[in-house]
Design a protein around this motif. Structure first.
Motif, PDB file in Angstrom:
ATOM      1  N   PHE A   1     -85.749  73.863  18.925  1.00 17.54           N
ATOM      2  CA  PHE A   1     -86.241  72.449  18.426  1.00 17.54           C
ATOM      3  C   PHE A   1     -85.112  71.535  18.582  1.00 17.54           C
ATOM      4  CE2 PHE A   1     -89.228  75.373  16.134  1.00 17.54           C
ATOM      5  CZ  PHE A   1     -90.196  74.396  16.261  1.00 17.54           C
ATOM      6  N   LEU A   2     -85.235  70.409  19.437  1.00 21.56           N
ATOM      7  CA  LEU A   2     -84.248  69.470  19.801  1.00 21.56           C
ATOM      8  C   LEU A   2     -84.417  68.421  18.686  1.00 21.56           C
ATOM      9  CD1 LEU A   2     -84.384  69.520  23.548  1.00 21.56           C
ATOM     10  CD2 LEU A   2     -82.796  70.949  22.118  1.00 21.56           C
ATOM     11  N   GLU A   3     -83.372  67.890  18.320  1.00 20.20           N
ATOM     12  CA  GLU A   3     -83.200  66.562  17.472  1.00 20.20           C
ATOM     13  C   GLU A   3     -82.708  65.647  18.330  1.00 20.20           C
ATOM     14  OE1 GLU A   3     -84.438  66.566  14.412  1.00 20.20           O
ATOM     15  OE2 GLU A   3     -84.907  68.682  14.069  1.00 20.20           O
ATOM     16  N   ALA A   4     -82.901  64.295  17.785  1.00 22.24           N
ATOM     17  CA  ALA A   4     -82.181  63.269  18.634  1.00 22.24           C
ATOM     18  C   ALA A   4     -80.569  63.344  18.763  1.00 22.24           C
ATOM     19  CB  ALA A   4     -82.646  61.939  17.673  1.00 22.24           C
ATOM     20  N   GLY A   5     -80.393  63.354  19.771  1.00 21.76           N
ATOM     21  CA  GLY A   5     -79.086  63.577  20.189  1.00 21.76           C
ATOM     22  C   GLY A   5     -78.734  64.961  20.589  1.00 21.76           C
ATOM     23  N   ASP A   6     -79.400  65.682  20.573  1.00 22.12           N
ATOM     24  CA  ASP A   6     -79.174  66.899  21.227  1.00 22.12           C
ATOM     25  C   ASP A   6     -79.125  67.162  22.708  1.00 22.12           C
ATOM     26  OD1 ASP A   6     -78.963  68.078  18.658  1.00 22.12           O
ATOM     27  OD2 ASP A   6     -80.802  69.178  18.451  1.00 22.12           O
ATOM     28  N   ILE A   7     -78.493  67.959  23.149  1.00 22.64           N
ATOM     29  CA  ILE A   7     -78.806  68.339  24.737  1.00 22.64           C
ATOM     30  C   ILE A   7     -79.085  69.659  24.941  1.00 22.64           C
ATOM     31  CG2 ILE A   7     -77.488  68.674  26.861  1.00 22.64           C
ATOM     32  CD1 ILE A   7     -75.399  66.545  25.917  1.00 22.64           C
ATOM     33  N   MET A   8     -80.124  70.034  25.813  1.00 21.28           N
ATOM     34  CA  MET A   8     -80.300  71.434  26.207  1.00 21.28           C
ATOM     35  C   MET A   8     -80.025  71.734  27.695  1.00 21.28           C
ATOM     36  SD  MET A   8     -83.782  73.522  25.646  1.00 21.28           S
ATOM     37  CE  MET A   8     -83.833  75.377  25.482  1.00 21.28           C
ATOM     38  N   PHE A   9     -79.225  72.890  27.919  1.00 20.21           N
ATOM     39  CA  PHE A   9     -79.150  73.243  29.085  1.00 20.21           C
ATOM     40  C   PHE A   9     -80.131  74.338  29.563  1.00 20.21           C
ATOM     41  CE2 PHE A   9     -76.958  76.767  31.637  1.00 20.21           C
ATOM     42  CZ  PHE A   9     -76.913  76.265  32.831  1.00 20.21           C
ATOM     43  N   ILE A  10     -80.860  74.003  30.791  1.00 22.34           N
ATOM     44  CA  ILE A  10     -81.933  74.857  31.399  1.00 22.34           C
ATOM     45  C   ILE A  10     -81.635  75.144  32.589  1.00 22.34           C
ATOM     46  CG2 ILE A  10     -84.335  74.922  31.673  1.00 22.34           C
ATOM     47  CD1 ILE A  10     -84.934  72.413  29.827  1.00 22.34           C
ATOM     48  N   PRO A  11     -81.081  76.595  32.914  1.00 23.36           N
ATOM     49  CA  PRO A  11     -80.622  77.042  34.027  1.00 23.36           C
ATOM     50  C   PRO A  11     -81.791  77.185  34.856  1.00 23.36           C
ATOM     51  CG  PRO A  11     -79.859  78.429  32.190  1.00 23.36           C
ATOM     52  CD  PRO A  11     -80.917  77.536  31.832  1.00 23.36           C
ATOM     53  N   ALA A  12     -81.563  76.934  36.288  1.00 25.01           N
ATOM     54  CA  ALA A  12     -82.675  77.108  37.474  1.00 25.01           C
ATOM     55  C   ALA A  12     -83.302  78.294  37.258  1.00 25.01           C
ATOM     56  CB  ALA A  12     -81.846  77.021  38.834  1.00 25.01           C
ATOM     57  N   LEU A  13     -84.632  78.076  37.425  1.00 33.84           N
ATOM     58  CA  LEU A  13     -85.649  79.195  37.572  1.00 33.84           C
ATOM     59  C   LEU A  13     -86.269  79.684  36.012  1.00 33.84           C
ATOM     60  CD1 LEU A  13     -84.161  81.456  40.387  1.00 33.84           C
ATOM     61  CD2 LEU A  13     -85.582  79.569  40.551  1.00 33.84           C
ATOM     62  N   TRP A  14     -85.699  79.123  34.961  1.00 35.73           N
ATOM     63  CA  TRP A  14     -86.163  79.553  33.789  1.00 35.73           C
ATOM     64  C   TRP A  14     -87.289  78.750  33.328  1.00 35.73           C
ATOM     65  CZ3 TRP A  14     -84.817  82.388  29.374  1.00 35.73           C
ATOM     66  CH2 TRP A  14     -83.728  83.109  29.413  1.00 35.73           C
ATOM     67  N   PHE A  15     -88.424  79.297  33.102  1.00 33.51           N
ATOM     68  CA  PHE A  15     -89.752  78.655  32.947  1.00 33.51           C
ATOM     69  C   PHE A  15     -89.463  77.914  31.650  1.00 33.51           C
ATOM     70  CE2 PHE A  15     -90.704  82.446  34.971  1.00 33.51           C
ATOM     71  CZ  PHE A  15     -91.472  82.083  36.245  1.00 33.51           C
ATOM     72  N   HIS A  16     -90.227  76.702  31.383  1.00 39.62           N
ATOM     73  CA  HIS A  16     -90.132  75.982  30.146  1.00 39.62           C
ATOM     74  C   HIS A  16     -91.252  75.322  29.890  1.00 39.62           C
ATOM     75  CE1 HIS A  16     -87.956  73.786  33.410  1.00 39.62           C
ATOM     76  NE2 HIS A  16     -88.255  72.646  32.953  1.00 39.62           N
ATOM     77  N   ASN A  17     -91.426  75.020  28.701  1.00 37.61           N
ATOM     78  CA  ASN A  17     -92.709  74.299  28.221  1.00 37.61           C
ATOM     79  C   ASN A  17     -92.097  73.236  27.037  1.00 37.61           C
ATOM     80  OD1 ASN A  17     -94.914  73.807  25.987  1.00 37.61           O
ATOM     81  ND2 ASN A  17     -96.033  74.622  27.793  1.00 37.61           N
ATOM     82  N   ALA A  18     -92.389  71.832  27.179  1.00 35.87           N
ATOM     83  CA  ALA A  18     -91.897  70.901  26.202  1.00 35.87           C
ATOM     84  C   ALA A  18     -93.194  70.128  25.413  1.00 35.87           C
ATOM     85  CB  ALA A  18     -91.012  69.801  26.831  1.00 35.87           C
ATOM     86  N   LEU A  19     -92.935  69.971  24.100  1.00 28.70           N
ATOM     87  CA  LEU A  19     -94.011  69.581  23.113  1.00 28.70           C
ATOM     88  C   LEU A  19     -93.221  68.703  22.468  1.00 28.70           C
ATOM     89  CD1 LEU A  19     -96.712  69.445  21.535  1.00 28.70           C
ATOM     90  CD2 LEU A  19     -95.786  71.308  20.253  1.00 28.70           C
ATOM     91  N   ALA A  20     -93.592  67.498  22.621  1.00 31.27           N
ATOM     92  CA  ALA A  20     -93.021  66.076  21.785  1.00 31.27           C
ATOM     93  C   ALA A  20     -93.693  65.970  20.472  1.00 31.27           C
ATOM     94  CB  ALA A  20     -93.563  64.784  22.531  1.00 31.27           C
ATOM     95  N   LEU A  21     -92.741  66.280  19.518  1.00 30.25           N
ATOM     96  CA  LEU A  21     -93.183  66.177  17.888  1.00 30.25           C
ATOM     97  C   LEU A  21     -93.295  64.659  17.613  1.00 30.25           C
ATOM     98  CD1 LEU A  21     -91.197  69.351  16.696  1.00 30.25           C
ATOM     99  CD2 LEU A  21     -93.425  69.258  17.487  1.00 30.25           C
ATOM    100  N   ASP A  22     -92.451  63.926  18.104  1.00 32.28           N
ATOM    101  CA  ASP A  22     -92.708  62.444  17.908  1.00 32.28           C
ATOM    102  C   ASP A  22     -92.569  61.718  18.837  1.00 32.28           C
ATOM    103  OD1 ASP A  22     -91.962  63.010  14.901  1.00 32.28           O
ATOM    104  OD2 ASP A  22     -89.971  63.617  15.925  1.00 32.28           O
ATOM    105  N   PHE A  23     -92.792  60.603  19.042  1.00 30.99           N
ATOM    106  CA  PHE A  23     -92.741  59.598  20.071  1.00 30.99           C
ATOM    107  C   PHE A  23     -91.247  59.945  20.623  1.00 30.99           C
ATOM    108  CE2 PHE A  23     -90.565  55.325  21.481  1.00 30.99           C
ATOM    109  CZ  PHE A  23     -91.349  55.269  22.704  1.00 30.99           C
ATOM    110  N   GLY A  24     -90.941  60.199  21.975  1.00 33.23           N
ATOM    111  CA  GLY A  24     -89.592  60.663  22.427  1.00 33.23           C
ATOM    112  C   GLY A  24     -89.308  60.019  23.690  1.00 33.23           C
ATOM    113  N   ILE A  25     -87.875  59.800  23.690  1.00 29.76           N
ATOM    114  CA  ILE A  25     -87.068  59.295  24.928  1.00 29.76           C
ATOM    115  C   ILE A  25     -86.151  60.214  25.184  1.00 29.76           C
ATOM    116  CG2 ILE A  25     -86.027  57.368  25.768  1.00 29.76           C
ATOM    117  CD1 ILE A  25     -86.962  55.587  23.476  1.00 29.76           C
TER     118      ILE A  25
END
Length: 304
Positions: A212-236
Motif C-alpha cells: 500500500f502506497l501512502e502520499a509521498g511514497d515511491i514504488m520501484f517497478i522493474p521492467a516485465l513485472w506485472f502490476h495492478n493499481a487500485l486507487a483507495l482515494d482520489f489520487g495524483i
C-alpha cells in the motif's frame, strides 16, 4: 501473498547499489519529492492548469478493462476533470482516469510533465536513480477513488511517485507469465481479487506481491513485472520511465513505451508465422507439431 519490501530514507547511492540490481519491486519511503506533497490539491492544480484540455478515460465501472474497452475517451478542461474525478458517493457513478499524453495530435510525442504541465512541474523532485540519457517519459496520472487499472507489464523500468491519496499495488513476477492469460502486454484476468477460477485456473498459481502506497511514497517497478493499481482515494501520481537496456533495443516509434523490445517482438512474430505455417496440416498433425514447438520452448527455458 508476499509483501513488497519497504526501505526508508534511501539515498541515490544506496538505491543504485543495493536495491536496483536485485530487479525486485520496492517501496521507498521518506524520499524528498518536493513541494508537490503539500501543494498538489484540487484547488491549487485547478488554478494553475485548469483551462488546459485533457483527454481522459470515463467509465461506469471502477475496473477499467483495456482489452474490452469498457470506457470512453472524453476531452474536457482540466479543472472540470478534477471536479468530477474527486467526487465521492455521487450518483450515477462515473469513474475518471487521466494518463497524460503528448500534446501533438498524431500521438507521437512522449509524455513529459515538464512539457505538458510546466505550471506545476517545478513542484516535484524526481529522484535521479538513472542517468539523464536513459530518461524516457514522465507521465502525470490522476484518478477517481476506486479506479482499478488492468494488470499489465511495462518493458522499461519505472518509479511510481504517489503524490496524493493512497493506492494498493499488486504485482506478479515475470516468471508467472504463463499463469497470467496474456493478450499482448495485458492480462485477461480483470478481477484479480475474485478471479473466475474455471476460466482462469492457472491464475491461482501466480505468486502475488502486495503493498500500500501512502502520499509521498515511491514504488520501484522493474521492467516485465506485472502490476495492478487500485486507487483507495482520489489520487495524483507521476510515473517516470527509463531505458534499462541499450537504447536500440526499444522501438523508436513507440511514444508510450509499452511495445515489446525489438528482439522479443521479432521472436513473437516468428512464433505467429510458425503457427500460420502449420494451418494447412490436418488437425492431428497441426496438434503434434504445435506441441513440438512448445517442447522446444520449454527446453530452452530449462537450459536457461
Amino acid at each position: 501473498m508476499c509483501t513488497v519490501p519497504t526501505f526508508v530514507n534511501v539515498s541515490k547511492e544506496e538505491f543504485i547499489a543495493n536495491i536496483y540490481p536485485k530487479r525486485f519491486p520496492a517501496v521507498l519511503r521518506g524520499v524528498d519529492i518536493g513541494d508537490c506533497v503539500h501543494k498538489w490539491n484540487k484547488e491549487y492544480i485547478s488554478e494553475k492548469v485548469g483551462n488546459t484540455n485533457v483527454k481522459v478515460h470515463v467509465s461506469a465501472s471502477s475496473q477499467l478493462d483495456f482489452l474490452k474497452k469498457n470506457f470512453t475517451y472524453e476531452t474536457i478542461q482540466f479543472g472540470e476533470f478534477l471536479d468530477r474525478a474527486s467526487r465521492v458517493g455521487v450518483e450515477p457513478k462515473e469513474y475518471y482516469y487521466l494518463r497524460s499524453i503528448g500534446s501533438d495530435r498524431r500521438g507521437r510525442e512522449i509524455a513529459d510533465i515538464q512539457k505538458q504541465f510546466p505550471e506545476i512541474a517545478g513542484d516535484i523532485n524526481i529522484p535521479q536513480y538513472f542517468s539523464n540519457d536513459r530518461f524516457f517519459s514522465s507521465v502525470f496520472r490522476v484518478g477517481s477513488p476506486g479506479v482499478q487499472l488492468w494488470t499489465h507489464y511495462d518493458v522499461m523500468d519505472n518509479i511510481l511517485i504517489q503524490v496524493k491519496g493512497r493506492k494498493r499495488m499488486v504485482l506478479f513476477r515475470p516468471s508467472d507469465a504463463l499463469n497470467m492469460y496474456l493478450v499482448g502486454d495485458k492480462s485477461e484476468v480483470l478481477d484479480i481479487d475474485n478471479p473466475d477460477v474455471e476460466k482462469f485456473p492457472k491464475f491461482k498459481l501466480a505468486e502475488r506481491h502486495e503493498c500500500f502506497l501512502e502520499a509521498g511514497d515511491i514504488m520501484f517497478i522493474p521492467a516485465l513485472w506485472f502490476h495492478n493499481a487500485l486507487a483507495l482515494d482520489f489520487g495524483i501520481a507521476v510515473n517516470v520511465f527509463w531505458r534499462h537496456l541499450e537504447v536500440d533495443m526499444y522501438d523508436k516509434n513507440d511514444p508510450y513505451g509499452n511495445k515489446d523490445i525489438v528482439p522479443a517482438a521479432r521472436a513473437l512474430q516468428m512464433v505467429g508465422n510458425a503457427l500460420k505455417a502449420l494451418q494447412p496440416l490436418p488437425g492431428e498433425y497441426r496438434d503434434f507439431y504445435t506441441r513440438r514447438l512448445i517442447s522446444s520452448l520449454q527446453s530452452s527455458l530449462q537450459r536457461d
